[in-house]
Design a protein around this motif. Structure first.
Motif, PDB file in Angstrom:
ATOM      1  N   SER A  68      -1.114  -0.862   5.696  1.00  9.22           N
ATOM      2  CA  SER A  68      -0.831  -2.049   6.511  1.00  9.22           C
ATOM      3  C   SER A  68      -1.785  -3.191   6.204  1.00  9.22           C
ATOM      4  O   SER A  68      -2.887  -3.000   5.682  1.00  9.22           O
ATOM      5  CB  SER A  68      -0.943  -1.699   7.999  1.00  9.22           C
ATOM      6  OG  SER A  68      -2.276  -1.370   8.324  1.00  9.22           O
ATOM      7  N   ILE A  69      -1.337  -4.397   6.556  1.00  8.55           N
ATOM      8  CA  ILE A  69      -2.205  -5.571   6.602  1.00  8.55           C
ATOM      9  C   ILE A  69      -2.120  -6.130   8.008  1.00  8.55           C
ATOM     10  O   ILE A  69      -1.021  -6.303   8.549  1.00  8.55           O
ATOM     11  CB  ILE A  69      -1.785  -6.617   5.541  1.00  8.55           C
ATOM     12  CG1 ILE A  69      -2.014  -6.025   4.133  1.00  8.55           C
ATOM     13  CG2 ILE A  69      -2.568  -7.916   5.713  1.00  8.55           C
ATOM     14  CD1 ILE A  69      -1.568  -6.924   3.012  1.00  8.55           C
ATOM     15  N   ARG A  70      -3.279  -6.377   8.590  1.00  8.00           N
ATOM     16  CA  ARG A  70      -3.351  -6.853   9.966  1.00  8.00           C
ATOM     17  C   ARG A  70      -3.048  -8.339  10.082  1.00  8.00           C
ATOM     18  O   ARG A  70      -3.239  -9.097   9.127  1.00  8.00           O
ATOM     19  CB  ARG A  70      -4.774  -6.601  10.501  1.00  8.00           C
ATOM     20  CG  ARG A  70      -5.146  -5.137  10.687  1.00  8.00           C
ATOM     21  CD  ARG A  70      -4.564  -4.586  11.964  1.00  8.00           C
ATOM     22  NE  ARG A  70      -4.785  -5.545  13.054  1.00  8.00           N
ATOM     23  CZ  ARG A  70      -5.933  -5.669  13.721  1.00  8.00           C
ATOM     24  NH1 ARG A  70      -6.960  -4.886  13.448  1.00  8.00           N
ATOM     25  NH2 ARG A  70      -6.060  -6.574  14.668  1.00  8.00           N
ATOM     26  N   THR A  71      -2.618  -8.740  11.251  1.00 11.86           N
ATOM     27  CA  THR A  71      -2.575 -10.160  11.581  1.00 11.86           C
ATOM     28  C   THR A  71      -4.004 -10.644  11.820  1.00 11.86           C
ATOM     29  O   THR A  71      -4.895  -9.837  12.078  1.00 11.86           O
ATOM     30  CB  THR A  71      -1.744 -10.395  12.859  1.00 11.86           C
ATOM     31  OG1 THR A  71      -2.181  -9.468  13.849  1.00 11.86           O
ATOM     32  CG2 THR A  71      -0.261 -10.183  12.594  1.00 11.86           C
ATOM     33  N   GLY A  82       2.614  -2.892  17.469  1.00 13.39           N
ATOM     34  CA  GLY A  82       2.200  -3.145  16.089  1.00 13.39           C
ATOM     35  C   GLY A  82       3.074  -4.190  15.419  1.00 13.39           C
ATOM     36  O   GLY A  82       2.576  -5.128  14.789  1.00 13.39           O
ATOM     37  N   ARG A  83       4.389  -4.026  15.583  1.00 10.53           N
ATOM     38  CA  ARG A  83       5.306  -4.988  14.963  1.00 10.53           C
ATOM     39  C   ARG A  83       5.225  -6.350  15.646  1.00 10.53           C
ATOM     40  O   ARG A  83       5.313  -7.395  15.005  1.00 10.53           O
ATOM     41  CB  ARG A  83       6.745  -4.456  15.014  1.00 10.53           C
ATOM     42  CG  ARG A  83       6.997  -3.330  14.013  1.00 10.53           C
ATOM     43  CD  ARG A  83       8.466  -2.952  13.947  1.00 10.53           C
ATOM     44  NE  ARG A  83       8.938  -2.363  15.201  1.00 10.53           N
ATOM     45  CZ  ARG A  83       8.890  -1.055  15.489  1.00 10.53           C
ATOM     46  NH1 ARG A  83       8.401  -0.197  14.607  1.00 10.53           N
ATOM     47  NH2 ARG A  83       9.342  -0.615  16.646  1.00 10.53           N
ATOM     48  N   ALA A  84       5.019  -6.344  16.968  1.00 14.90           N
ATOM     49  CA  ALA A  84       4.998  -7.605  17.719  1.00 14.90           C
ATOM     50  C   ALA A  84       3.700  -8.381  17.500  1.00 14.90           C
ATOM     51  O   ALA A  84       3.695  -9.614  17.527  1.00 14.90           O
ATOM     52  CB  ALA A  84       5.192  -7.326  19.206  1.00 14.90           C
ATOM     53  N   THR A  85       2.587  -7.670  17.282  1.00 13.37           N
ATOM     54  CA  THR A  85       1.273  -8.307  17.404  1.00 13.37           C
ATOM     55  C   THR A  85       0.313  -8.018  16.261  1.00 13.37           C
ATOM     56  O   THR A  85      -0.296  -8.931  15.718  1.00 13.37           O
ATOM     57  CB  THR A  85       0.597  -7.828  18.717  1.00 13.37           C
ATOM     58  OG1 THR A  85       1.497  -8.079  19.801  1.00 13.37           O
ATOM     59  CG2 THR A  85      -0.720  -8.551  18.952  1.00 13.37           C
ATOM     60  N   TRP A  86       0.126  -6.730  15.908  1.00  9.51           N
ATOM     61  CA  TRP A  86      -1.036  -6.356  15.107  1.00  9.51           C
ATOM     62  C   TRP A  86      -0.847  -6.439  13.605  1.00  9.51           C
ATOM     63  O   TRP A  86      -1.809  -6.616  12.859  1.00  9.51           O
ATOM     64  CB  TRP A  86      -1.474  -4.926  15.464  1.00  9.51           C
ATOM     65  CG  TRP A  86      -1.989  -4.780  16.847  1.00  9.51           C
ATOM     66  CD1 TRP A  86      -2.808  -5.660  17.509  1.00  9.51           C
ATOM     67  CD2 TRP A  86      -1.729  -3.701  17.744  1.00  9.51           C
ATOM     68  NE1 TRP A  86      -3.062  -5.176  18.768  1.00  9.51           N
ATOM     69  CE2 TRP A  86      -2.427  -3.976  18.939  1.00  9.51           C
ATOM     70  CE3 TRP A  86      -0.994  -2.519  17.651  1.00  9.51           C
ATOM     71  CZ2 TRP A  86      -2.404  -3.122  20.029  1.00  9.51           C
ATOM     72  CZ3 TRP A  86      -0.969  -1.673  18.734  1.00  9.51           C
ATOM     73  CH2 TRP A  86      -1.662  -1.980  19.914  1.00  9.51           C
ATOM     74  N   TYR A  87       0.379  -6.232  13.145  1.00  5.79           N
ATOM     75  CA  TYR A  87       0.577  -6.079  11.697  1.00  5.79           C
ATOM     76  C   TYR A  87       1.338  -7.254  11.093  1.00  5.79           C
ATOM     77  O   TYR A  87       2.389  -7.652  11.578  1.00  5.79           O
ATOM     78  CB  TYR A  87       1.333  -4.787  11.385  1.00  5.79           C
ATOM     79  CG  TYR A  87       0.543  -3.553  11.764  1.00  5.79           C
ATOM     80  CD1 TYR A  87      -0.702  -3.313  11.192  1.00  5.79           C
ATOM     81  CD2 TYR A  87       1.031  -2.652  12.691  1.00  5.79           C
ATOM     82  CE1 TYR A  87      -1.445  -2.190  11.548  1.00  5.79           C
ATOM     83  CE2 TYR A  87       0.303  -1.528  13.046  1.00  5.79           C
ATOM     84  CZ  TYR A  87      -0.933  -1.303  12.476  1.00  5.79           C
ATOM     85  OH  TYR A  87      -1.658  -0.198  12.823  1.00  5.79           O
ATOM     86  N   GLU A  88       0.787  -7.755  10.017  1.00  4.28           N
ATOM     87  CA  GLU A  88       1.483  -8.729   9.183  1.00  4.28           C
ATOM     88  C   GLU A  88       2.612  -8.016   8.429  1.00  4.28           C
ATOM     89  O   GLU A  88       3.711  -8.513   8.310  1.00  4.28           O
ATOM     90  CB  GLU A  88       0.469  -9.333   8.190  1.00  4.28           C
ATOM     91  CG  GLU A  88       0.918 -10.596   7.519  1.00  4.28           C
ATOM     92  CD  GLU A  88       1.184 -11.727   8.507  1.00  4.28           C
ATOM     93  OE1 GLU A  88       0.409 -11.877   9.474  1.00  4.28           O
ATOM     94  OE2 GLU A  88       2.174 -12.439   8.318  1.00  4.28           O
ATOM     95  N   CYS A  89       2.272  -6.826   7.928  1.00  4.20           N
ATOM     96  CA  CYS A  89       3.271  -6.005   7.231  1.00  4.20           C
ATOM     97  C   CYS A  89       2.745  -4.567   7.157  1.00  4.20           C
ATOM     98  O   CYS A  89       1.552  -4.333   7.295  1.00  4.20           O
ATOM     99  CB  CYS A  89       3.533  -6.521   5.810  1.00  4.20           C
ATOM    100  SG  CYS A  89       2.091  -6.548   4.752  1.00  4.20           S
ATOM    101  N   TYR A  90       3.642  -3.633   6.987  1.00  2.00           N
ATOM    102  CA  TYR A  90       3.225  -2.248   6.743  1.00  2.00           C
ATOM    103  C   TYR A  90       4.299  -1.486   5.992  1.00  2.00           C
ATOM    104  O   TYR A  90       5.461  -1.893   5.958  1.00  2.00           O
ATOM    105  CB  TYR A  90       2.855  -1.523   8.041  1.00  2.00           C
ATOM    106  CG  TYR A  90       3.941  -1.313   9.070  1.00  2.00           C
ATOM    107  CD1 TYR A  90       3.909  -2.003  10.279  1.00  2.00           C
ATOM    108  CD2 TYR A  90       4.981  -0.413   8.855  1.00  2.00           C
ATOM    109  CE1 TYR A  90       4.889  -1.806  11.240  1.00  2.00           C
ATOM    110  CE2 TYR A  90       5.966  -0.204   9.816  1.00  2.00           C
ATOM    111  CZ  TYR A  90       5.920  -0.906  10.998  1.00  2.00           C
ATOM    112  OH  TYR A  90       6.889  -0.721  11.951  1.00  2.00           O
ATOM    113  N   SER A  91       3.872  -0.390   5.390  1.00  2.00           N
ATOM    114  CA  SER A  91       4.802   0.562   4.781  1.00  2.00           C
ATOM    115  C   SER A  91       4.439   1.957   5.269  1.00  2.00           C
ATOM    116  O   SER A  91       3.259   2.291   5.386  1.00  2.00           O
ATOM    117  CB  SER A  91       4.711   0.537   3.253  1.00  2.00           C
ATOM    118  OG  SER A  91       5.246  -0.658   2.737  1.00  2.00           O
ATOM    119  N   THR A  92       5.443   2.742   5.554  1.00  2.00           N
ATOM    120  CA  THR A  92       5.253   4.141   5.918  1.00  2.00           C
ATOM    121  C   THR A  92       5.988   4.988   4.888  1.00  2.00           C
ATOM    122  O   THR A  92       7.148   4.724   4.581  1.00  2.00           O
ATOM    123  CB  THR A  92       5.831   4.425   7.311  1.00  2.00           C
ATOM    124  OG1 THR A  92       5.220   3.551   8.261  1.00  2.00           O
ATOM    125  CG2 THR A  92       5.576   5.866   7.725  1.00  2.00           C
TER     126      THR A  92
END
Lengths: 110, 110
Positions: free
Chosen positions: B21-24, B87-97
């Motif tokens: 992930s990359i954080r906001t 996470g999707r609303a606030t914390w992460y710019e993007c992620y992959s699982t």
């Protein structure tokens, strides 16, 4: 943060090499350079798909590969063999390497 | 560095969930707490085998699980669902699982 990106990989299946490590307190100065060189060299290998890396107390590098043959060839790469040997002799307190087949993935992008 | 350790897992096969992930830039203050709670909660789930985590520009958390059923159950866990949504609303710019089957592993210990 500018320019940061996470690896973009094709549709599964493909393979992940999960390398988890703890560094020794002192590295003799060569670790950062060798680490950078290994990433550039890995990226030039056939079957390389991408890599992500982060280190705090524990370091995690996950590289992605097309197939097991690509991973075996990279493991045997001459410069990489020297890096592995120096890692055991000098840089790493301990490490684990896991070879895993990625079966599913999904992504979120703001 | 004292007390740092990497996950110890049983003989393969088992599964890895690779979360990159990359954080906001700003998190509203709740990220570190939620992250810690999720690790404690995950560790209490059936089939959990271990977890390693590190963050620089990119964050990588790899959790290990006995089987796909354990991973599905954890994905549906009520508190975890709230964390994913935040996470999707606030914390992460993007992620992959990525869900991956660990086929081989080997370790080094000084």
């Amino acid at each position: 943060m500018a320019g940061a990106a996470i690896a973009v990989t094709p549709e599964p299946p493909y393979y992940a090499v999960i390398f988890t490590s703890i560094r020794t307190p002192s590295d003799g100065g060569g670790y950062a350079l060798m680490s950078d060189v290994m990433v550039v060299l890995a990226a030039a290998q056939p079957g390389f798909l991408g890599v992500d890396s982060a280190r705090e107390e524990v370091g995690i590098t996950v590289s992605y590969w097309r197939d097991l043959e690509s991973i075996s060839a990279w493991k045997r790469n001459a410069e990489h063999v020297v890096a592995q040997r120096t890692g055991r002799a000098t840089w790493y307190e301990c490490y684990s390497t896991r070879i895993a087949k990625v079966e599913r993935d999904y992504s979120f992008q703001r």
